[in-house]
Design an enzyme around this catalytic site. Structure first.
Site, PDB file in Angstrom:
ATOM      1  N   HIS A   1      72.905 -11.499  -5.923  1.00 21.77           N
ATOM      2  CA  HIS A   1      71.466 -10.612  -6.112  1.00 21.77           C
ATOM      3  C   HIS A   1      71.879  -9.091  -6.701  1.00 21.77           C
ATOM      4  O   HIS A   1      71.266  -8.691  -7.683  1.00 21.77           O
ATOM      5  CB  HIS A   1      70.998 -10.268  -4.799  1.00 21.77           C
ATOM      6  CG  HIS A   1      69.634  -9.363  -4.871  1.00 21.77           C
ATOM      7  ND1 HIS A   1      68.571  -9.589  -5.448  1.00 21.77           N
ATOM      8  CD2 HIS A   1      69.595  -8.091  -4.547  1.00 21.77           C
ATOM      9  CE1 HIS A   1      67.748  -8.529  -5.668  1.00 21.77           C
ATOM     10  NE2 HIS A   1      68.296  -7.635  -5.075  1.00 21.77           N
TER      11      HIS A   1
ATOM     12  N   TYR B   1      75.278 -16.367   2.145  1.00 19.21           N
ATOM     13  CA  TYR B   1      73.854 -17.245   2.248  1.00 19.21           C
ATOM     14  C   TYR B   1      73.910 -18.235   1.344  1.00 19.21           C
ATOM     15  O   TYR B   1      73.182 -19.455   1.498  1.00 19.21           O
ATOM     16  CB  TYR B   1      72.885 -16.398   2.161  1.00 19.21           C
ATOM     17  CG  TYR B   1      72.772 -15.460   0.898  1.00 19.21           C
ATOM     18  CD1 TYR B   1      72.265 -16.084  -0.202  1.00 19.21           C
ATOM     19  CD2 TYR B   1      73.189 -14.146   0.677  1.00 19.21           C
ATOM     20  CE1 TYR B   1      72.152 -15.559  -1.584  1.00 19.21           C
ATOM     21  CE2 TYR B   1      73.054 -13.647  -0.397  1.00 19.21           C
ATOM     22  CZ  TYR B   1      72.818 -14.183  -1.547  1.00 19.21           C
ATOM     23  OH  TYR B   1      72.720 -13.547  -2.680  1.00 19.21           O
TER      24      TYR B   1
ATOM     25  N   ARG C   1      70.124 -18.088 -11.329  1.00 15.45           N
ATOM     26  CA  ARG C   1      70.837 -16.816 -11.293  1.00 15.45           C
ATOM     27  C   ARG C   1      72.396 -16.865 -11.077  1.00 15.45           C
ATOM     28  O   ARG C   1      72.818 -17.528  -9.945  1.00 15.45           O
ATOM     29  CB  ARG C   1      70.288 -16.031  -9.858  1.00 15.45           C
ATOM     30  CG  ARG C   1      70.753 -14.487  -9.696  1.00 15.45           C
ATOM     31  CD  ARG C   1      70.124 -13.859  -8.478  1.00 15.45           C
ATOM     32  NE  ARG C   1      70.911 -14.157  -7.315  1.00 15.45           N
ATOM     33  CZ  ARG C   1      70.853 -14.234  -6.079  1.00 15.45           C
ATOM     34  NH1 ARG C   1      69.349 -13.602  -5.833  1.00 15.45           N
ATOM     35  NH2 ARG C   1      71.718 -14.467  -5.139  1.00 15.45           N
TER      36      ARG C   1
HETATM   37  C1  LIG Z   1      58.356  -3.633  -2.736  1.00 17.22           C
HETATM   38  C2  LIG Z   1      59.948  -3.917  -2.724  1.00 17.22           C
HETATM   39  N1  LIG Z   1      60.348  -4.786  -1.537  1.00 17.22           N
HETATM   40  C3  LIG Z   1      61.517  -5.079  -1.525  1.00 17.22           C
HETATM   41  C4  LIG Z   1      62.359  -4.722  -2.280  1.00 17.22           C
HETATM   42  C5  LIG Z   1      64.003  -5.065  -2.206  1.00 17.22           C
HETATM   43  N2  LIG Z   1      64.267  -6.269  -3.117  1.00 17.22           N
HETATM   44  C6  LIG Z   1      64.692  -6.043  -4.515  1.00 17.22           C
HETATM   45  S1  LIG Z   1      64.762  -7.322  -5.437  1.00 17.22           S
HETATM   46  C7  LIG Z   1      64.523  -8.231  -3.981  1.00 17.22           C
HETATM   47  C8  LIG Z   1      64.381  -9.539  -4.134  1.00 17.22           C
HETATM   48  C9  LIG Z   1      63.476 -10.200  -5.456  1.00 17.22           C
HETATM   49  O1  LIG Z   1      63.526 -11.284  -5.586  1.00 17.22           O
HETATM   50  P1  LIG Z   1      62.724 -12.075  -6.845  1.00 17.22           P
HETATM   51  O2  LIG Z   1      61.507 -11.402  -6.920  1.00 17.22           O
HETATM   52  O3  LIG Z   1      62.660 -13.420  -6.623  1.00 17.22           O
HETATM   53  O4  LIG Z   1      63.809 -11.755  -7.919  1.00 17.22           O
HETATM   54  P2  LIG Z   1      65.012 -11.805  -8.205  1.00 17.22           P
HETATM   55  O5  LIG Z   1      65.914 -10.786  -7.540  1.00 17.22           O
HETATM   56  O6  LIG Z   1      65.418 -13.196  -7.724  1.00 17.22           O
HETATM   57  O7  LIG Z   1      65.281 -11.807  -9.806  1.00 17.22           O
HETATM   58  C10 LIG Z   1      63.954  -7.242  -2.890  1.00 17.22           C
HETATM   59  C11 LIG Z   1      63.660  -7.944  -1.455  1.00 17.22           C
HETATM   60  C12 LIG Z   1      61.980  -3.959  -3.394  1.00 17.22           C
HETATM   61  N3  LIG Z   1      62.564  -3.433  -4.510  1.00 17.22           N
HETATM   62  N4  LIG Z   1      60.512  -3.569  -3.509  1.00 17.22           N
END
Ligand SMILES: Cc1ncc(C[n+]2csc(CCOP(=O)(O)OP(=O)(O)O)c2C)c(N)n1
Lengths: 327, 340
Positions: free
Chosen positions: A251, A259, A247
């Site tokens: 985020h 972080y 990535r």
């Molecule tokens: C059920 C739910 N919990 C929390 C979130 C908030 N949230 C959005 S993206 C994310 C992190 C996701 O990490 P990952 O699955 O590793 O995907 P990445 O962002 O690294 O592509 C979080 C906690 C959400 N969208 N849905």
């Protein structure tokens, strides 16, 4: 090994996805300077970019047809592009325009294109169930269509994901679960969120094959995904594939990334998957540099055209908010 | 003790939490990105540094597990504060909220306590679209067993958070993202307030008359209080004296203050950023009418999201969210006045 046309398709698709994200990254800051305000500018709201994760999209979707289904995550653009979502309509949607996929109702986290069976969800792991459903529909109708569900490494800890794996395996459904392991869930590193080091091992818990693709390797993923899709099409049931990916951006755009260890992104960029792929393609004489350049130019032109289309488009009338609540 | 410290809502929340953590070793925090990040909306900023990873726990993205774990820890005598990042995510963990947290006190005939706070971000207005912009006050207020808090400013946020942590039952602390005073999201001027350093509690179920007036009662909560105040200011120039009530908590609900106000003004507008049907707006109007319909000199009006998912595109989103212009127009209509 991919054929020449597959090679070139994957290359062009990855370059398109990369250029798309880099273009958005610049456009996103319009109207947000000098003071960053997430709601300002032509691209308001959260924006999750997938630059670095292109192999996950191209290496899998190269095996798919329009009648196959893809459900993507909150970081959906690369997958949407690889699945063949209409780029102009998708971009117009992200700009909140009337000519967008949903007339501006959904935005970047809710791209739905029934023409190519693409959907995504901003709720983590909630694409897994619908992918199982699409696979079930294919099975019931006797077609050989398959479904691919993308989740992040963070999302792989959601209950819904595990329930979907079990159901897909129990019913031997043609689903490929792809974990995009970029080792972060917002600010939380995988090591602090996930009890197991290698998510592909979890496949054993659901009696399905599991594969781990190291280091964002497009060609390895091409092979494994090809086998998984073939297995699914011929009634062999689901597969879990975990891809170690990168990535490059935060985020979301505007993420201060305090972080994140210094130098992490630079180190990842030094082994950029698209550059590596291009090098291999040319070195193994699958395609010439000129052919690659032509593909790159095509990709950029298509993206530029989509952005021009989206920018020129009109905003929806405010009252249009009230339409399409019910079918 | 006046301190002249003007603080944001997010700071007020984290300060209340820190003070309670210092006072009671049973208080701890968990949720996604509550540690190093300090909470996506700043509600836990600074806590990790003071209290460490054991009491400020980043969780996996596993709401079913960690909200359920909050219930279990609370029943075991701890006082967990659990963050559900956006209220829109409740869908994946609702069972832990409404079948466990909300009902276990009842199921034990009052013999067990569930002293847990679920804090969660609400609200839209910045084009985050349908899965990240909902308010959903009524969803939780509708379910017996949950207290529901939704402050409009830093002073209230600190006092209500302290009360929530000390409450022996589950409390939904619904904070509006647009009031947090984040570096990356515009916040109305009145949201950041002077914040006493010492700890204090604000009782639940006590609405606040934030602007006394005699011509019309505007009842609001959370972000809508600021829009109501802006509307009241505009109306003042037209010779309309509006009373604005900030409910502060949805459960318990201070019907008395509202009814008394309507008795005085004879006119009622209720504003909520939640969906219109089956919501807070109808609840307030019903409460007044049940008491005595004759208090009302004209039909009451409700302003809320017109039962559509929150659209992404700005013109559509701004259209469906109630704002000061809408409120002022509703007041004029209620008073039978022409538009200014
Ligand atoms: C059920 C739910 N919990 C929390 C979130 C908030 N949230 C959005 S993206 C994310 C992190 C996701 O990490 P990952 O699955 O590793 O995907 P990445 O962002 O690294 O592509 C979080 C906690 C959400 N969208 N849905």
């Amino acid at each position: 090994m991919p054929s020449k046309s597959q090679f070139l398709w994957m290359y062009e698709t990855m370059e398109k996805a990369r250029y798309y994200e880099d273009t958005i990254a610049v456009a996103y800051m319009e109207g947000k300077q000098p003071k960053f305000d997430i709601g300002a500018g032509p691209l308001p709201g959260e924006m999750h970019l997938a630059a670095g994760q292109e192999p996950c999209a191209a290496g899998v979707c190269v095996h798919l047809r329009a009648d196959d289904t893809v459900t993507a995550t909150h970081r959906p653009h690369h997958a949407a592009i690889a699945k063949g979502v209409d780029l102009k309509k998708m971009t117009a949607e992200i700009f909140g325009k009337k000519t967008g996929l949903a007339g501006g109702r959904g935005g970047h986290m809710h791209l739905l294109d029934p023409a190519v069976n693409f959907a995504c969800s901003g709720i983590i792991a909630q694409g897994a169930g619908p992918a199982v459903g699409a696979a079930l529909a294919a099975k019931l109708r006797g077609t050989d269509a398959v479904a691919v569900s993308y989740v992040g490494d963070g999302a792989a800890n959601q209950g819904g994901f595990h329930e979907a794996l079990n159901l897909a395996s129990l019913w031997k459904l043609p689903v490929i679960f792809v974990i995009e392991d970029n080792s972060w869930g917002i600010s939380v590193p995988k090591a602090k969120s996930t009890a197991i080091k290698d998510n592909s091992l979890r496949a054993a818990g659901y009696a399905m094959p599991g594969f781990h693709i190291a280091d964002n390797d497009t060609l390895k993923l091409f092979d494994v995904a090809g086998e998984a899709v073939a297995r699914a099409r011929t009634g062999g049931g689901p597969t879990l594939i975990e891809v170690e990916t990168y990535r490059y951006y935060g985020h979301f755009q505007g993420d201060p990334e305090t972080y994140r260890p210094k130098g992490e992104v630079a180190a990842l960029k030094a082994k950029d998957p698209i550059a590596r792929f291009r090098k291999t393609m040319i070195e193994t004489k699958v395609a010439t540099a000129a052919e690659a350049d032509a593909a790159l130019a095509r990709a950029k032109a298509e993206v530029d055209e989509a952005f021009a289309f989206a920018r020129a488009a009109a905003y929806p009338a405010p009252e249009e908010a009230l339409a399409h609540v019910f079918a | 003790m006046s301190s002249n410290r003007i603080m944001t809502v997010s700071r007020a929340m984290s300060e209340a939490i820190a003070q309670e953590m210092r006072a009671d070793p049973n208080v701890f925090v968990m949720g996604e990105d509550v540690g190093a990040y300090g909470g996506i909306f700043g509600a836990t900023s600074g806590l990790l540094g003071e209290f460490g990873e054991s009491r400020v726990r980043d969780t996996p993205i596993s709401e079913t597990a960690f909200i359920g774990a909050g219930v279990g820890a609370a029943m075991a005598g701890m006082r967990p504060i659990v963050e559900l990042m956006f209220v829109d995510f409740f869908g994946v963990c609702m069972d832990a909220i409404y079948n466990l947290a909300a009902k276990n006190v009842y199921f034990s005939g009052g013999n067990c306590k569930v002293p847990m706070v679920i804090m969660t971000g609400t609200g839209g207005g910045y084009s985050d679209a349908g899965q990240h912009s909902q308010t959903l006050h009524a969803t939780f207020a509708h379910l017996p067993g949950l207290k529901v808090v939704a402050p409009s400013n830093a002073y209230d946020a600190k006092g209500l958070m302290t009360t929530a942590i000390r409450d022996d039952g589950p409390v939904m602390f619904m904070f509006h993202k647009g009031l947090q005073g984040l570096a990356w999201m515009a916040s109305p001027e009145g949201a950041a307030t002077e914040l006493p350093e010492e700890s204090y509690v604000l009782p639940f179920g006590q609405a606040k008359i934030v602007r006394p007036g005699k011509d019309v009662t505007i009842v609001a909560i959370s972000m809508m209080v600021h829009h109501a105040m802006e509307a009241a200011k505009a109306l003042e120039k037209e010779g309309v004296d509006a009373e604005v009530i900030d409910l502060r908590t949805l459960v318990p609900l201070d019907r008395k203050t509202v009814i008394q106000s309507v008795k005085k003004t004879g006119r009622l507008i209720v504003v909520d950023e939640d969906y219109k049907s089956y919501g807070l707006t109808s609840e307030i109007i019903a409460s007044v009418v049940e008491e005595n319909p004759a208090y009302l000199k004209s039909p009451p009006r409700r302003l809320a999201v017109p039962d559509v998912p929150i659209p992404y595109s700005r013109p559509m989103e701004q259209y469906i969210l109630p704002d000061a212009v809408d409120i002022a127009a509703a007041v004029r209509a209620t008073l039978g006045k022409k538009a200014a």
